[in-house]
Motif scaffolding. Sequence first.
Motif, PDB file in Angstrom:
ATOM      1  N   GLU A 164      -8.634  -3.179  -2.162  1.00 36.28           N
ATOM      2  CA  GLU A 164      -8.548  -2.251  -0.818  1.00 36.28           C
ATOM      3  C   GLU A 164      -8.102  -1.199  -1.458  1.00 36.28           C
ATOM      4  O   GLU A 164      -8.668  -0.491  -0.692  1.00 36.28           O
ATOM      5  N   GLY A 165      -7.567  -1.303  -2.946  1.00 39.83           N
ATOM      6  CA  GLY A 165      -6.971  -0.286  -3.543  1.00 39.83           C
ATOM      7  C   GLY A 165      -6.297   0.608  -2.135  1.00 39.83           C
ATOM      8  O   GLY A 165      -5.905   1.672  -2.067  1.00 39.83           O
ATOM      9  N   VAL A 166      -5.294  -0.145  -1.066  1.00 37.25           N
ATOM     10  CA  VAL A 166      -4.129  -0.187  -0.613  1.00 37.25           C
ATOM     11  C   VAL A 166      -2.414  -1.218  -0.623  1.00 37.25           C
ATOM     12  O   VAL A 166      -2.881  -1.976  -1.108  1.00 37.25           O
ATOM     13  N   ALA A 167      -1.237  -0.690  -0.065  1.00 45.04           N
ATOM     14  CA  ALA A 167      -0.361  -1.245  -0.214  1.00 45.04           C
ATOM     15  C   ALA A 167       0.612  -0.931   0.242  1.00 45.04           C
ATOM     16  O   ALA A 167       0.590   0.168   1.540  1.00 45.04           O
ATOM     17  N   ARG A 168       0.903  -2.063   0.657  1.00 44.92           N
ATOM     18  CA  ARG A 168       2.065  -2.034   2.431  1.00 44.92           C
ATOM     19  C   ARG A 168       3.387  -1.894   1.417  1.00 44.92           C
ATOM     20  O   ARG A 168       3.688  -2.621   1.284  1.00 44.92           O
ATOM     21  N   VAL A 169       3.632  -0.784   2.629  1.00 50.37           N
ATOM     22  CA  VAL A 169       5.208  -0.551   1.868  1.00 50.37           C
ATOM     23  C   VAL A 169       5.717   0.630   3.083  1.00 50.37           C
ATOM     24  O   VAL A 169       5.581   0.005   4.581  1.00 50.37           O
ATOM     25  N   THR A 194       0.789   1.049   5.940  1.00 49.89           N
ATOM     26  CA  THR A 194      -0.465   0.973   4.478  1.00 49.89           C
ATOM     27  C   THR A 194      -1.207   1.722   4.750  1.00 49.89           C
ATOM     28  O   THR A 194      -2.173   3.048   5.299  1.00 49.89           O
ATOM     29  N   VAL A 195      -1.046   2.097   3.134  1.00 51.20           N
ATOM     30  CA  VAL A 195      -1.894   3.400   2.913  1.00 51.20           C
ATOM     31  C   VAL A 195      -2.777   3.000   1.767  1.00 51.20           C
ATOM     32  O   VAL A 195      -2.420   2.539   0.918  1.00 51.20           O
ATOM     33  N   ASP A 196      -3.012   4.736   1.297  1.00 52.07           N
ATOM     34  CA  ASP A 196      -4.377   4.076  -0.257  1.00 52.07           C
ATOM     35  C   ASP A 196      -3.531   4.629  -1.435  1.00 52.07           C
ATOM     36  O   ASP A 196      -1.669   5.009  -1.692  1.00 52.07           O
ATOM     37  N   LEU A 197      -4.189   3.747  -2.390  1.00 45.83           N
ATOM     38  CA  LEU A 197      -2.542   3.435  -3.948  1.00 45.83           C
ATOM     39  C   LEU A 197      -2.409   5.066  -4.372  1.00 45.83           C
ATOM     40  O   LEU A 197      -1.954   5.673  -5.373  1.00 45.83           O
TER      41      LEU A 197
END
Length: 609
Positions: A420-425, A434-437
């Motif tokens: 999905e091209g996202v990361a949970r930070v 949840t943000v875009d990489l």
Amino acid sequence: MPQRWPAGVRKGATVLAETSRGFWLRASVLSVDDDEVRVRFGISEGAEWLPTLVGFGDTFETITPERVASLPDVAPGVLPVEGSPVVVLWDRKRFHPGVLVRRASDRDGVVRYDEGDEHAVIASDVLPRGRVDVEAAERLRAAGWREGVSVRADGHDGWIAAVGSRALFVRYARASHGVWHPPDQLALGGAARPPEPPRSRGLVAEPGARVIARWVDRVHYLGAVRAVEGSSVEVAWDDGSVEWVPAARVVVTESAPPSIPQASSVELPTFAEGADVLVLAVSGEWTRGRVVAVRGADVCVEHGRVRSWARGKHLAAAPLASLLPARGPHVVVEMREGRGKRAHVVYRAGRVTGAIANRAEVRVADAGTSLIDAASSWRRGGAPIASAVPSGLEHGTRVLVERLPGDRVRGRVLKIRADEGVARVELEGHGRATVDLARVHPVPEIDAPRPAPPRSEPPAVPEPSDDEGARRLLRLVALAWTGGGYRDLAIDGRTVALDVDAGELSCEVRVDGDTFVVELTAARAIDDAPPVDGVSVRLARFFRSMLGGRAEDVDAIAAADHAWASGIARAATVARAGGALTLVVRSDDEPSVASIVAWARAVHARLFE
């Protein structure tokens, strides 16, 4: 049974009957007299060939023959004789009353509806109904109760639309249906007048043309032509419904405008800084805003006084005036709700089902099907293209995250969804997100925070040659000082020293025979500091004068006083030499760490405070 009743009307039979509001529904016959029948509405069982009709619950009414039609178990195959009163099934949903005026064959004919227009019918859609008592109806007309006359009922102005055997069908200006009333419930007069039927302008009914058409409730409504087949017109009403009506009930008010091409396939829009967009707010409503930044598939939108990130289906790009959107769910339409001063613009997500002339046919949840022009059809986003995973980014990596444009905060990666091209930070001070990489940047090594020295274990102390008890006690003292936040400890043999304020405080623990010797020294950084008068004082007076008034050291005061009063300290010496003050305590028993810490604080206070 009088001839005014249709065949099959008897007690217990299922018939089709007209309610007091003019709707034809299934009903069960409870009793039958010569000129009236008692029925119960609200039943659903009956002939399988007949579609299910919406009712008004379990109600009872007494009605006359012209409002009752027989309901056979199978669809009728032969038309009744010409001149017979009938009800006709229209669009497989509703029935309309009329008279069979022409019979081309047993199965085909023409019906003139009560509203005046004629329409071709087939036998399976026609049911015979009872006849009106002509003499009774003429008596009502002679008494002034004629079609078109203004009346008042229950305080409302209306007009007579139809005359029955015993009742009058009254329509009201602001109602979508009429009501059957007996004459004793009405009064002649009132301000309401039957509306003038719209006049034809000679325009052709073709897809896209604006029309005004009469619905089953005998009221004219605005809409647009969706399709034309023979003598029937499919109308997309402005309220969102779509129905077929006889062409005779349709009056074209505006010709179809030039057509606009419709996109053959869905092309997801792109978003650039400064562009106008719609964003799906937390409240669930679409709000108009402006793009201020784009990071991968994440788009930062300023709407009102708020800036927030959105992506994919939560965004919609501005319409293309020269192209209608393609079929599919990717559209948000601009609509007006309310009337007059309460009219306002709203945005609703919908699905494009087709195109008519210069408008897209959009089905909107809870609003039916509407025809929307190209300038009001916003293109909704879809599944975004996934951003690449930055080098060195993995679970647990310390990162800088762009919370808002120009505002980066530290955080830690909890999970990466590469597809999905996202990361949970987890952001410091801002919870999880949840943000875009493209908004995630690993922290360089030079910026990485230095790990704090461990506090759980005391610094390693070289093993002295003295008794193990002295070594253990020295470790405990070092641990006590470390727990107090001291960092720069110096350990040499049996001595541990630390820098405090402008000088140094050291502690030495040793065993002399059977005696524990604790030597505490506080040395000034300036060796030539002037000596203080009275280089020797009694230890008890020293403790009380230096520590007695410091409320924050209550535990130290108690430990020191207890150590002195109980005789643990057998002998003590206080000596000052230049800028140093030394306390030497000898004890037969092993002193407690609390006592040593209290003595050290006292020495430090004497010299520096």
